[in-house]
Design a protein around this motif. Structure first.
Motif, short mmCIF file in Angstrom:
data_model
loop_
_atom_site.label_atom_id
_atom_site.label_comp_id
_atom_site.label_asym_id
_atom_site.label_seq_id
_atom_site.Cartn_x
_atom_site.Cartn_y
_atom_site.Cartn_z
N ALA A 138 -2.40 -45.84 1.77
CA ALA A 138 -1.67 -47.09 1.52
C ALA A 138 -2.61 -48.28 1.33
N SER A 139 -3.86 -48.13 1.69
CA SER A 139 -4.82 -49.23 1.53
C SER A 139 -5.45 -49.24 0.15
N LEU A 140 -5.14 -48.24 -0.67
CA LEU A 140 -5.73 -48.13 -2.00
C LEU A 140 -4.92 -48.91 -3.03
N ASP A 141 -5.48 -49.05 -4.22
CA ASP A 141 -4.78 -49.71 -5.32
C ASP A 141 -4.03 -48.71 -6.19
N ARG A 142 -4.50 -47.45 -6.20
CA ARG A 142 -3.91 -46.49 -7.12
C ARG A 142 -4.05 -45.07 -6.58
N LEU A 143 -2.97 -44.29 -6.73
CA LEU A 143 -3.00 -42.87 -6.43
C LEU A 143 -2.55 -42.10 -7.67
N VAL A 144 -3.29 -41.07 -8.02
CA VAL A 144 -2.90 -40.15 -9.08
C VAL A 144 -2.58 -38.83 -8.40
N LEU A 145 -1.32 -38.40 -8.51
CA LEU A 145 -0.85 -37.18 -7.84
C LEU A 145 -0.68 -36.08 -8.87
N VAL A 146 -1.42 -35.00 -8.71
CA VAL A 146 -1.36 -33.87 -9.63
C VAL A 146 -0.51 -32.78 -8.99
N CYS A 147 0.61 -32.45 -9.64
CA CYS A 147 1.54 -31.48 -9.09
C CYS A 147 1.17 -30.08 -9.56
N GLY A 148 0.79 -29.24 -8.60
CA GLY A 148 0.54 -27.84 -8.93
C GLY A 148 1.85 -27.14 -9.27
N ARG A 149 1.75 -25.96 -9.85
CA ARG A 149 2.93 -25.19 -10.24
C ARG A 149 2.50 -23.74 -10.40
N TYR A 150 3.46 -22.82 -10.34
CA TYR A 150 3.18 -21.39 -10.44
C TYR A 150 2.22 -20.97 -9.31
N GLU A 151 1.16 -20.25 -9.67
CA GLU A 151 0.20 -19.83 -8.64
C GLU A 151 -0.81 -20.92 -8.29
N GLY A 152 -0.78 -22.01 -9.03
CA GLY A 152 -1.69 -23.10 -8.72
C GLY A 152 -2.35 -23.67 -9.96
N VAL A 153 -3.43 -24.40 -9.73
CA VAL A 153 -4.16 -25.11 -10.78
C VAL A 153 -5.54 -24.50 -10.91
N ASP A 154 -6.03 -24.39 -12.14
CA ASP A 154 -7.40 -23.92 -12.34
C ASP A 154 -8.34 -24.73 -11.45
N GLU A 155 -9.10 -24.05 -10.60
CA GLU A 155 -9.91 -24.70 -9.58
C GLU A 155 -10.91 -25.69 -10.15
N ARG A 156 -11.28 -25.52 -11.41
CA ARG A 156 -12.26 -26.43 -12.01
C ARG A 156 -11.72 -27.85 -12.13
N ILE A 157 -10.38 -27.99 -12.26
CA ILE A 157 -9.79 -29.33 -12.26
C ILE A 157 -9.97 -29.97 -10.90
N ASN A 158 -9.76 -29.20 -9.85
CA ASN A 158 -9.97 -29.69 -8.49
C ASN A 158 -11.41 -30.13 -8.30
N GLU A 159 -12.35 -29.31 -8.74
CA GLU A 159 -13.76 -29.61 -8.55
C GLU A 159 -14.22 -30.80 -9.38
N LEU A 160 -13.70 -30.92 -10.59
CA LEU A 160 -14.18 -31.95 -11.50
C LEU A 160 -13.51 -33.31 -11.29
N TYR A 161 -12.21 -33.31 -10.97
CA TYR A 161 -11.46 -34.57 -11.00
C TYR A 161 -10.85 -35.01 -9.67
#
Length: 272
Positions: A110-133
């Motif tokens: 709540a102290s931040l200016d912006r949150l970007v929420l990435v919604c996983g789906r199915y079995e999940g998200v390619d882990e490289r997105i997690n690592e990179l972004y």
């Protein structure tokens, strides 16, 4: 504060955003919420955003290309390019594999200016997105959902209500279940019962309102006698009792006084 939600079901959030405190916060421009359809960044004929997992197994995995392109379109660069200069925003992946989302996490967000929420789906998200972004991977509990949309709605609501001005009474976000202890916030104990006086991470106490008697059950007399000190003591005892009964693990990290510990010892003795 701005929330950006990346999802394959942007329509899911229409109802969430149309009611209650969140609707008022949007109307008063205290928060901004935008949903972003992941399929808009899938460029094949079928707007494909998922594929089979390497190594075999059940289900499908969200592909990295549409996710990366969506995040880049939102001005989110890879972490290696961002460095440590951007402290006002976070990219969060909602995932069953994430760390547990708590009230303390909500206060930090709540102290931040912006949150970007990435919604996983199915079995999940390619882990490289997690690592990179992604800066943080969050789970709302020890269970599996069909997708991250419900989790994103929970994070959105829990965080948004702690933003100054969103709640009618600013103390409502502090004096409640999982609230911080008195020593951690500026509190003027003036004899008026707080909604969650000195919570220290405990659950809230039981609440009562009119009528005084309902189906043969009366509201506790201590709440009706006007003795604020007695009311605070009763509420504290009830917090301890409720936490011991429903979430005993919270007591391990709660802020407990000597009197609290004596009350708990008596309660435990009565359980035997």
């Amino acid at each position: 504060m701005r929330f950006d939600i990346v999802t394959i079901f942007p329509g899911f959030f229409e109802g969430v955003l149309a009611h209650g405190i969140l609707r008022r916060a949007l109307k008063e421009r205290l928060v901004t919420v935008e949903t972003h359809d992941l399929r808009e960044h899938a460029h094949d004929k079928h707007r494909t955003v998922d594929d089979r997992p390497f190594g075999g197994g059940e289900g499908m995995v969200l592909k990295p290309e549409p996710l990366a392109e969506t995040l880049e379109a939102l001005g989110i660069r890879a972490k290696a390019e961002r460095g440590t200069t951007s402290t006002g925003s976070r990219v969060i992946l909602l995932s069953a594999q994430g760390q547990l989302f708590t009230q303390a996490t909500a206060r930090e967000l709540a102290s931040l200016d912006r949150l970007v929420l990435v919604c996983g789906r199915y079995e999940g998200v390619d882990e490289r997105i997690n690592e990179l972004y992604c800066d943080l991977e969050l789970s709302i509990g020890d269970y599996v959902l069909s997708g991250g949309e419900l989790a994103a709605a929970v994070v959105l609501d829990a965080t948004m209500r702690l933003i100054p001005g969103v709640l009618g009474n600013e103390a409502s976000g502090e004096f409640e279940s999982f609230g911080v202890a008195d020593a951690e916030i500026d509190v003027d104990v003036d004899g008026v019962p707080r909604s969650q006086h000195g919570a220290g991470g405990l659950l809230d106490y039981p609440h009562y309102t009119r009528p005084g008697e309902f189906h043969g059950l009366r509201a506790p007399e201590v709440l009706l006698n006007g003795d604020h000190a007695e009311i605070r003591r009763w509420r504290r005892e009830q917090q301890l009792r409720k936490t011991l009964q429903n979430r005993p693990e919270l007591l391990e990290r709660a802020s407990l006084s000597v009197d609290d510990q004596k009350l708990l010892a008596a309660m435990r003795a009565n359980q035997k």
